[in-house]
Write a protein that holds these residues in place. Structure first.
Motif, PDB file in Angstrom:
ATOM      1  N   ARG A  57       0.828  -1.626  -0.239  1.00 32.12           N
ATOM      2  CA  ARG A  57       0.330  -0.192  -0.005  1.00 32.12           C
ATOM      3  C   ARG A  57       0.505   1.014  -0.480  1.00 32.12           C
ATOM      4  NH1 ARG A  57      -3.392  -1.287   4.999  1.00 32.12           N
ATOM      5  NH2 ARG A  57      -1.361  -1.328   5.928  1.00 32.12           N
ATOM      6  N   ILE A  58       2.099   1.197   0.909  1.00 34.46           N
ATOM      7  CA  ILE A  58       2.693   2.274   0.547  1.00 34.46           C
ATOM      8  C   ILE A  58       3.859   1.860  -0.898  1.00 34.46           C
ATOM      9  CG2 ILE A  58       4.730   3.302   1.894  1.00 34.46           C
ATOM     10  CD1 ILE A  58       1.655   3.365   3.774  1.00 34.46           C
ATOM     11  N   SER A  59       4.925   0.818  -0.919  1.00 30.46           N
ATOM     12  CA  SER A  59       5.322   1.149  -1.926  1.00 30.46           C
ATOM     13  C   SER A  59       4.628   0.997  -3.470  1.00 30.46           C
ATOM     14  CB  SER A  59       5.894  -0.386  -2.350  1.00 30.46           C
ATOM     15  OG  SER A  59       6.698  -0.961  -0.818  1.00 30.46           O
ATOM     16  N   ARG A  60       2.942   0.884  -3.721  1.00 33.56           N
ATOM     17  CA  ARG A  60       2.335   1.480  -4.609  1.00 33.56           C
ATOM     18  C   ARG A  60       2.682   3.066  -4.945  1.00 33.56           C
ATOM     19  NH1 ARG A  60      -1.977   2.383  -7.110  1.00 33.56           N
ATOM     20  NH2 ARG A  60      -2.787   0.927  -8.619  1.00 33.56           N
ATOM     21  N   GLU A  61       3.208   3.569  -4.232  1.00 31.34           N
ATOM     22  CA  GLU A  61       3.324   4.752  -4.216  1.00 31.34           C
ATOM     23  C   GLU A  61       4.376   5.428  -5.651  1.00 31.34           C
ATOM     24  OE1 GLU A  61       1.149   7.554  -3.581  1.00 31.34           O
ATOM     25  OE2 GLU A  61      -0.187   6.118  -2.866  1.00 31.34           O
ATOM     26  N   ASN A  62       4.845   4.635  -5.270  1.00 29.01           N
ATOM     27  CA  ASN A  62       6.594   4.811  -6.188  1.00 29.01           C
ATOM     28  C   ASN A  62       5.692   4.658  -7.669  1.00 29.01           C
ATOM     29  OD1 ASN A  62       9.046   5.164  -4.544  1.00 29.01           O
ATOM     30  ND2 ASN A  62       8.060   3.268  -3.630  1.00 29.01           N
ATOM     31  N   LEU A  63       4.902   3.899  -7.780  1.00 28.75           N
ATOM     32  CA  LEU A  63       4.866   3.854  -8.672  1.00 28.75           C
ATOM     33  C   LEU A  63       3.242   4.633 -10.208  1.00 28.75           C
ATOM     34  CD1 LEU A  63       3.680   0.045  -9.520  1.00 28.75           C
ATOM     35  CD2 LEU A  63       5.767   0.995  -9.937  1.00 28.75           C
ATOM     36  N   LYS A  64       3.036   6.204  -9.219  1.00 24.83           N
ATOM     37  CA  LYS A  64       2.416   6.810  -9.501  1.00 24.83           C
ATOM     38  C   LYS A  64       2.373   7.380 -11.210  1.00 24.83           C
ATOM     39  CE  LYS A  64       2.572   9.547  -5.990  1.00 24.83           C
ATOM     40  NZ  LYS A  64       2.168  10.797  -4.848  1.00 24.83           N
ATOM     41  N   HIS A  65       3.404   7.377 -11.418  1.00 22.96           N
ATOM     42  CA  HIS A  65       4.171   8.199 -12.559  1.00 22.96           C
ATOM     43  C   HIS A  65       4.391   6.911 -13.988  1.00 22.96           C
ATOM     44  CE1 HIS A  65       7.707   6.264 -11.489  1.00 22.96           C
ATOM     45  NE2 HIS A  65       8.281   5.945 -12.351  1.00 22.96           N
ATOM     46  N   ARG A  66       3.579   6.217 -13.753  1.00 19.59           N
ATOM     47  CA  ARG A  66       3.927   4.604 -14.991  1.00 19.59           C
ATOM     48  C   ARG A  66       2.332   4.676 -15.333  1.00 19.59           C
ATOM     49  NH1 ARG A  66       7.091   0.120 -14.067  1.00 19.59           N
ATOM     50  NH2 ARG A  66       9.413   1.549 -13.167  1.00 19.59           N
ATOM     51  N   ALA A  69      -1.612   0.240 -17.488  1.00 17.90           N
ATOM     52  CA  ALA A  69      -1.724  -1.055 -17.380  1.00 17.90           C
ATOM     53  C   ALA A  69      -0.676  -1.513 -16.776  1.00 17.90           C
ATOM     54  CB  ALA A  69      -1.329  -1.456 -18.929  1.00 17.90           C
ATOM     55  N   ALA A  70       1.097  -0.894 -15.916  1.00 21.00           N
ATOM     56  CA  ALA A  70       2.199  -0.962 -15.693  1.00 21.00           C
ATOM     57  C   ALA A  70       1.165  -1.022 -14.299  1.00 21.00           C
ATOM     58  CB  ALA A  70       3.620  -0.059 -16.047  1.00 21.00           C
ATOM     59  N   ARG A  71       0.473  -0.505 -13.334  1.00 19.51           N
ATOM     60  CA  ARG A  71       0.397  -0.404 -12.553  1.00 19.51           C
ATOM     61  C   ARG A  71      -0.667  -1.802 -12.344  1.00 19.51           C
ATOM     62  NH1 ARG A  71      -0.837   5.378 -13.254  1.00 19.51           N
ATOM     63  NH2 ARG A  71      -2.841   4.582 -13.366  1.00 19.51           N
ATOM     64  N   ALA A  72      -1.140  -1.834 -13.362  1.00 22.20           N
ATOM     65  CA  ALA A  72      -2.375  -2.723 -13.040  1.00 22.20           C
ATOM     66  C   ALA A  72      -1.573  -4.624 -13.333  1.00 22.20           C
ATOM     67  CB  ALA A  72      -3.342  -3.221 -14.224  1.00 22.20           C
ATOM     68  N   PHE A 123      10.554  -6.629  -8.097  1.00 20.16           N
ATOM     69  CA  PHE A 123      11.172  -5.898  -8.213  1.00 20.16           C
ATOM     70  C   PHE A 123      10.652  -4.849  -6.855  1.00 20.16           C
ATOM     71  CE2 PHE A 123      13.372  -1.454  -8.775  1.00 20.16           C
ATOM     72  CZ  PHE A 123      14.439  -2.298  -7.984  1.00 20.16           C
ATOM     73  N   PRO A 124       9.117  -3.968  -8.200  1.00 23.30           N
ATOM     74  CA  PRO A 124       8.758  -2.544  -7.439  1.00 23.30           C
ATOM     75  C   PRO A 124       8.338  -3.205  -5.986  1.00 23.30           C
ATOM     76  CG  PRO A 124       7.745  -2.871  -9.850  1.00 23.30           C
ATOM     77  CD  PRO A 124       8.561  -4.651  -9.173  1.00 23.30           C
ATOM     78  N   GLY A 125       7.309  -4.993  -5.630  1.00 21.77           N
ATOM     79  CA  GLY A 125       7.081  -5.239  -4.195  1.00 21.77           C
ATOM     80  C   GLY A 125       8.224  -4.780  -3.423  1.00 21.77           C
ATOM     81  N   HIS A 126       9.297  -5.171  -3.692  1.00 19.51           N
ATOM     82  CA  HIS A 126      10.308  -5.731  -2.607  1.00 19.51           C
ATOM     83  C   HIS A 126      11.197  -4.246  -3.112  1.00 19.51           C
ATOM     84  CE1 HIS A 126       8.553  -9.630  -3.150  1.00 19.51           C
ATOM     85  NE2 HIS A 126       8.433  -9.700  -1.926  1.00 19.51           N
ATOM     86  N   LEU A 127      11.479  -3.459  -2.922  1.00 18.01           N
ATOM     87  CA  LEU A 127      12.193  -2.045  -3.473  1.00 18.01           C
ATOM     88  C   LEU A 127      12.868  -2.121  -2.130  1.00 18.01           C
ATOM     89  CD1 LEU A 127      12.478   0.223  -5.049  1.00 18.01           C
ATOM     90  CD2 LEU A 127      10.961   1.265  -3.880  1.00 18.01           C
ATOM     91  N   TYR A 128      12.635  -2.382  -1.057  1.00 19.51           N
ATOM     92  CA  TYR A 128      13.555  -1.900   0.345  1.00 19.51           C
ATOM     93  C   TYR A 128      14.029  -3.164   0.786  1.00 19.51           C
ATOM     94  CZ  TYR A 128      11.161   2.516   0.609  1.00 19.51           C
ATOM     95  OH  TYR A 128      10.603   3.941  -0.198  1.00 19.51           O
ATOM     96  N   GLY A 129      15.495  -2.946   0.495  1.00 23.34           N
ATOM     97  CA  GLY A 129      15.965  -4.972   0.521  1.00 23.34           C
ATOM     98  C   GLY A 129      16.794  -5.104  -0.981  1.00 23.34           C
ATOM     99  N   THR A 130      16.388  -4.431  -1.562  1.00 21.13           N
ATOM    100  CA  THR A 130      16.821  -4.888  -3.039  1.00 21.13           C
ATOM    101  C   THR A 130      18.296  -3.952  -3.276  1.00 21.13           C
ATOM    102  OG1 THR A 130      15.263  -3.746  -4.835  1.00 21.13           O
ATOM    103  CG2 THR A 130      14.974  -5.867  -3.802  1.00 21.13           C
ATOM    104  N   ASP A 131      18.641  -3.674  -4.113  1.00 17.60           N
ATOM    105  CA  ASP A 131      20.144  -2.863  -4.683  1.00 17.60           C
ATOM    106  C   ASP A 131      20.243  -2.899  -5.847  1.00 17.60           C
ATOM    107  OD1 ASP A 131      21.686  -5.539  -4.119  1.00 17.60           O
ATOM    108  OD2 ASP A 131      21.458  -5.191  -2.502  1.00 17.60           O
ATOM    109  N   GLY A 132      21.442  -2.807  -6.030  1.00 13.54           N
ATOM    110  CA  GLY A 132      22.019  -2.180  -7.204  1.00 13.54           C
ATOM    111  C   GLY A 132      22.648  -3.837  -8.117  1.00 13.54           C
TER     112      GLY A 132
END
Length: 614
Positions: A57-66, A69-72, A123-132
């Protein structure tokens, strides 16, 4: 002596790997990284629970610019059951690649493809804990998928060349980004990183304190290795073992000291390709047909890169012409310093005070569009571009200080207002400049409005602001040269700009991607940082009424900002303060709903301080 010579020959001798060995080594090292990543994510399902670091519910805010179709799509892949299935699929596919399945090329191609697809979905659902490391290993697995999808050796060689070039780009870009940092150039970076909470290591920090010269030498060695990494393609491959070995040692040290364990396999997975493409025995002119390497990709990449650079420079020149032209209705004034300011006056009926708007750092007159349109129906408003921004030009000598910006504003006010009293509305850095200008123009300023204004003591008193200042410093050092090279079109504009009226989007985006706005911002930032770090605790004394408006997110994220805002209001004899609900530092003036609240407060304030006769 012979032993030493043999050791040198061993270090500087090209390593020979076959096409098959190179591909297998790369995909196995990368697969190991994916396996570890999935196992870690599977063991920490609580991170996805409500309130967890990866609460969708929080991480999804990073997709507001998508797009929708991408959000779905990512809404679907981030469902707990789907995410679990993707992680299990990725882990199983990685285990298959690690097994001795070399004689099953089609199955290995499918495994690579599954890892690539599942990583994209996760990746978007595990944004924190992933890295380069996750991004690097994704590139390796995608290249391996392409290589395994064809039996043509040229396709495999193209994929391996891609990995080698990507590896070189990784280190080189990292090095030159570090190069703009005074901390890295001075050699103090190791000490600084090791004392941080997130990536620090107490033992390494204490060691750096005991032997500071060695710590500086090591930091400089890392910088030199990364910046000169393209040298792997020189000397017939003899330098590849040295550079690849140094990079691998760097990643191993980071894994031990900083906890970045997955970096070892992710970035190390590209190293076999480096050995393969720099092996002179496999160059395209090799006499043995089965050993010949196809070297077409570097030439194609160079041609595409040159064409992209030329196109970027052409777009940049065209953008500069557009931004540099005054828009209809704009006027110009030349200040005592020789700078040319561009302004726009909207004159309403009545003889009340003129409202001047002072923009923040890296902001222009268009950031005030909601407020300009709303307030110009009742008051005479002036928006302008400071020297160097947009169509305004900077001709000042070296040694720029904020006092020069205040002098420019005074010349603008003299030119437009004459003896008429004024109100200055400033946002962010513009708020502090408004205070400075009010202190200079005593008796002529009827009021000032500070909108989430910068306090000169914030860098010393706010940990959050101090950290943001360090990041801003590095960013601004890179932005001007990058945009001058024609890379401005690649800039992802902040969402706050898209909150402005639709009809100004083309102009404000052109300004944002123009190199001169970043040169001006960097010049102002250096002056701001110097003045703020030398702040003696005494704010400019303002003899005008003051309205302090603070964004809700600002005080929630950094409570010290409430104290700083109060102090700025207390610098005048009469002040009133409000927090604007639902706003942050940028959207307080760029989001219509927030701007309307700000307009209402400014209208009340101006009416309350204006004399009845006016």
């Amino acid at each position: 002596m012979r032993l030493f010579s043999r050791a040198l020959r061993g270090v500087f001798s090209p390593r020979s790997l076959t096409r098959h060995q190179t591909l297998a080594a790369s995909e196995r090292l990368s697969a190991a990284t994916h396996l570890v990543a999935s196992m870690e994510l599977l063991s920490r399902q609580q991170d996805r629970a409500p309130g967890g670091v990866n609460d969708w519910r929080i991480s999804r805010e990073n997709l507001k610019h998508r797009g929708p179709a991408a959000r779905a799509f990512f809404d679907f892949t981030s469902r707990p059951a789907v995410s679990l299935a993707l992680n299990v699929t990725r882990a199983a596919s990685a285990a298959f690649l690690l097994a001795p399945t070399d004689r099953m090329p089609r199955a290995r191609a499918a495994a690579n493809g599954l890892i690539t697809a599942s990583s994209i979905g996760l990746f978007p659902g595990h944004l924190y804990g992933t890295d380069g490391s996750d991004q690097a290993s994704l590139l390796v697995q995608a290249a391996a998928t392409v290589a395994r999808s064809s039996r043509d050796p040229k396709v495999v060689d193209a994929a391996l060349w891609f990995l080698a070039l990507q590896s070189t780009l990784n280190y080189t870009a990292s090095g030159w980004v570090k190069m703009v940092s005074p901390t890295w150039r001075s050699g103090r970076a190791l000490d600084g990183v090791m004392r941080t909470v997130t990536y620090g290591h107490e033992g390494a920090w204490r060691a750096a304190q005991r032997v500071p010269r060695s710590a500086r030498t090591l930091a400089h060695a890392v910088l030199a290795m990364e910046c000169s990494f393209p040298a792997v393609f020189a000397a017939g491959g003899r330098l590849t073992p040295l550079f690849a070995g140094s990079a691998a040692a760097f990643h191993v040290a980071n894994a031990r000291l900083m906890g970045l364990g997955r970096f070892v396999g992710a970035f190390g997975a590209m190293h076999p390709a480096l050995f393969y493409v720099t092996d002179p025995r496999r160059r395209s002119g090799s006499p043995a047909p089965q050993q010949r390497r196809d070297d077409s990709l570097p030439g194609v990449a160079a041609a595409v890169g040159a064409a992209a650079l030329a196109a970027g420079l052409a777009v940049q020149r065209r953008r500069r012409k557009v931004v540099g032209q005054a828009r209809p209705g704009q006027g110009r004034v030349v200040t005592r310093a020789g700078n040319t300011l561009t302004y726009q006056v909207d004159s309403a009926a009545g003889a009340g005070p003129m409202i001047f708007f002072e923009a923040g750092l890296a902001s222009t007159d268009l950031h005030w569009e909601w407020l300009r349109r709303g307030l110009s129906d009742r008051y005479t408003t002036v928006v302008y571009q400071r020297a160097g921004y947009g169509s305004a030009t900077y001709r000042g000598a070296r040694g720029f200080t904020l006092a020069h910006a205040v002098d420019d504003f005074q010349d603008l006010a003299d030119h437009l207002a004459g003896d008429r009293r004024i109100v200055i509305v400033g946002h962010s850095l513009g708020g502090y400049l408004a205070m400075r200008s009010a202190a200079t123009l005593r008796g002529r300023v009827e009021g000032i409005v500070l909108i989430d204004a910068s306090h000169p003591g914030e860098l010393r008193r706010s940990v959050r602001q101090a950290g943001g200042a360090a990041m801003l410093d590095s960013t601004l050092r890179l932005m001007a040269p990058s945009t001058r090279l024609g890379l401005g079109s690649l800039l992802h504009a902040p969402e706050s700009l898209y909150r402005l009226p639709v009809d100004v989007h083309p102009a404000v985006l052109a300004q944002y991607r123009d190199s001169r706005i970043w040169s001006a911002a960097h010049r102002e930032w250096k002056a701001t940082r110097a003045e703020f770090m030398a702040f003696d605790g005494q704010l400019p004394k303002v003899d005008a009424a003051t309205l302090v408006l603070t964004a809700e997110a600002t005080v929630q994220d950094d409570p010290i900002q409430a104290d700083l805002a109060r102090e700025m209001g207390e610098s005048s004899d009469a002040s009133v303060s409000h927090v604007i609900p639902g706003s942050d530092h940028d959207t307080i003036i760029t989001r219509r709903e927030c701007a309307e609240q700000v307009m209402a407060r400014i209208g009340e304030f101006v009416d309350s301080i204006s004399e009845p006769s006016r």
